[in-house]
Design an enzyme around this catalytic site. Sequence first.
Site, PDB file in Angstrom:
ATOM      1  N   HIS A   6       7.788   8.418   4.504  1.00 45.38           N
ATOM      2  CA  HIS A   6       6.562   9.221   4.565  1.00 45.38           C
ATOM      3  C   HIS A   6       6.822  10.689   4.184  1.00 45.38           C
ATOM      4  O   HIS A   6       5.997  11.550   4.444  1.00 45.38           O
ATOM      5  CB  HIS A   6       5.876   9.127   5.943  1.00 45.38           C
ATOM      6  CG  HIS A   6       5.411   7.728   6.271  1.00 45.38           C
ATOM      7  ND1 HIS A   6       4.416   7.465   7.192  1.00 45.38           N
ATOM      8  CD2 HIS A   6       5.793   6.529   5.792  1.00 45.38           C
ATOM      9  CE1 HIS A   6       4.228   6.139   7.270  1.00 45.38           C
ATOM     10  NE2 HIS A   6       5.064   5.560   6.416  1.00 45.38           N
TER      11      HIS A   6
ATOM     12  N   GLU B 223      -0.747  -2.073   5.122  1.00 48.68           N
ATOM     13  CA  GLU B 223       0.138  -2.051   6.298  1.00 48.68           C
ATOM     14  C   GLU B 223       0.026  -0.729   7.023  1.00 48.68           C
ATOM     15  O   GLU B 223       0.204  -0.646   8.232  1.00 48.68           O
ATOM     16  CB  GLU B 223       1.593  -2.308   5.871  1.00 48.68           C
ATOM     17  CG  GLU B 223       2.564  -2.495   7.041  1.00 48.68           C
ATOM     18  CD  GLU B 223       3.010  -1.192   7.684  1.00 48.68           C
ATOM     19  OE1 GLU B 223       3.217  -1.189   8.906  1.00 48.68           O
ATOM     20  OE2 GLU B 223       3.137  -0.179   6.978  1.00 48.68           O
ATOM     21  N   GLU B 224      -0.254   0.338   6.254  1.00 52.11           N
ATOM     22  CA  GLU B 224      -0.166   1.694   6.810  1.00 52.11           C
ATOM     23  C   GLU B 224      -1.367   2.094   7.643  1.00 52.11           C
ATOM     24  O   GLU B 224      -1.333   3.145   8.285  1.00 52.11           O
ATOM     25  CB  GLU B 224      -0.019   2.721   5.663  1.00 52.11           C
ATOM     26  CG  GLU B 224       1.216   2.556   4.800  1.00 52.11           C
ATOM     27  CD  GLU B 224       2.486   3.063   5.478  1.00 52.11           C
ATOM     28  OE1 GLU B 224       2.422   3.430   6.659  1.00 52.11           O
ATOM     29  OE2 GLU B 224       3.520   3.062   4.804  1.00 52.11           O
TER      30      GLU B 224
ATOM     31  N   ASP C  83       0.807  -1.223   0.000  1.00 50.01           N
ATOM     32  CA  ASP C  83       0.000   0.000   0.000  1.00 50.01           C
ATOM     33  C   ASP C  83       0.843   1.278   0.000  1.00 50.01           C
ATOM     34  O   ASP C  83       2.008   1.284   0.368  1.00 50.01           O
ATOM     35  CB  ASP C  83      -0.980   0.013   1.178  1.00 50.01           C
ATOM     36  CG  ASP C  83      -0.297  -0.207   2.530  1.00 50.01           C
ATOM     37  OD1 ASP C  83       0.751  -0.885   2.564  1.00 50.01           O
ATOM     38  OD2 ASP C  83      -0.824   0.287   3.540  1.00 50.01           O
TER      39      ASP C  83
HETATM   40 NI    NI Z   1       6.494   0.988   5.518  1.00 54.77          NI
END
Ligand code: NI
Length: 402
Positions: free
Chosen positions: A370, A145-146, A87
Amino acid sequence: MTSTRPASDLSPMQHAARLRDTVVAWRRHLHMHPELSYHEEQTAQFVYETLRGMGGLELSRPTKTSVVARLRGLHHGPVLAVRADMDALPILEKSEVEYASRMPGVMHACGHDGHTAMLLGAAAALGELRDRLHGDVRFLFQHAEELYPGGAEEMVAAGVMDGVDMVIGSHLWLPMEFGKVGVASGPLMASPDVFDLVILGRGGHAAAPHETVDAIAVAAQVVTNLQHIVSRNVDPIERAVVSVTRIAGGTTYNVLPGSVELAGTIRTFDPALRDQIPALLERIVQGVTTAHGATYTLKFDRGYRPVVNEARASAFMRRVVERTLGGETLVEARPTMGGEDFSAYLQRTPGCFFFIGARNEAQGIVHPHHHERFDIDERALESGVAIFIGAALEYLSGTRAA
Ligand code: NI
């Protein structure tokens, strides 16, 4: 790609080198077409089609946007699961690379595009090596996952870990220079719990504070006092973070608002400490609000469990990295207070999560995970493919008891 030697004679590094351009192309395609957590429809389809094109894999879709490929070795033996997450994040990409995101506001800013490409590469190579495998490899292409509660838990619930003897996974890692791979035994990533707090005062005219209960002033005291949890209540040998990450209250110059909203995160490794901190936090909130005539509402939500690597699995991965890429590559991974839902797999079976260095100062590939300009040194993809191949060949060599 010019080698005429049979595939089974090549080393993991040679296999990875043969696949270099293909894996980079897969990664760039995924990078251009990022999708948010739980919405990885095109990504999962791309992965499914690519795996199907390889042949020899049993494919399934445990959830709407995840894919599992099973590779059965020609000989009997244990099952090794290897996981990649797929993702992206709600970030507007600012980098000018030719493969920048084509989806405004969505970006692979954590490297999961690389994780997916590496695992596809490993599947392609290992598919040619079935005669050397004493046991099965299960490739887990995981969604979400996020975003808590995370895709790993759903995949475990769907049975992807049934019969698995060991699970491994990696993260391309910007804090670490390309050319290094970090492995550690024990706690590696923290549990990211969160809280929401509302300070309830009594609003009024800013020129008459004595007629109000100033929620902003109380909130400021609360934020300051929360710093005491880590500095004064937690054993200095333990690791913990308590951060207020959001504060909102008030609308204009001459009004004291009736309430202020705060939110924050609590990061720990130790389960006992994890259970303790909410009570410490509430004690402070209760004490400070009471002292100033305010009240509060407070809510905690637990995030992923901490990632704790099993000792034998970590020793195994150290050996694989040394044999595959050379002893100078291997370093001790530094634990991070970031969270990872890989921990869901580790609830079911021993395993190891490790970091593949992807930083390159000379090329300006230095932006943290990020970040809107996040990128990786793509040579790290080749390292990852080689490690996964090496791990499967080693674990399924037939020399260990099933
Ligand atoms: Ni990651």
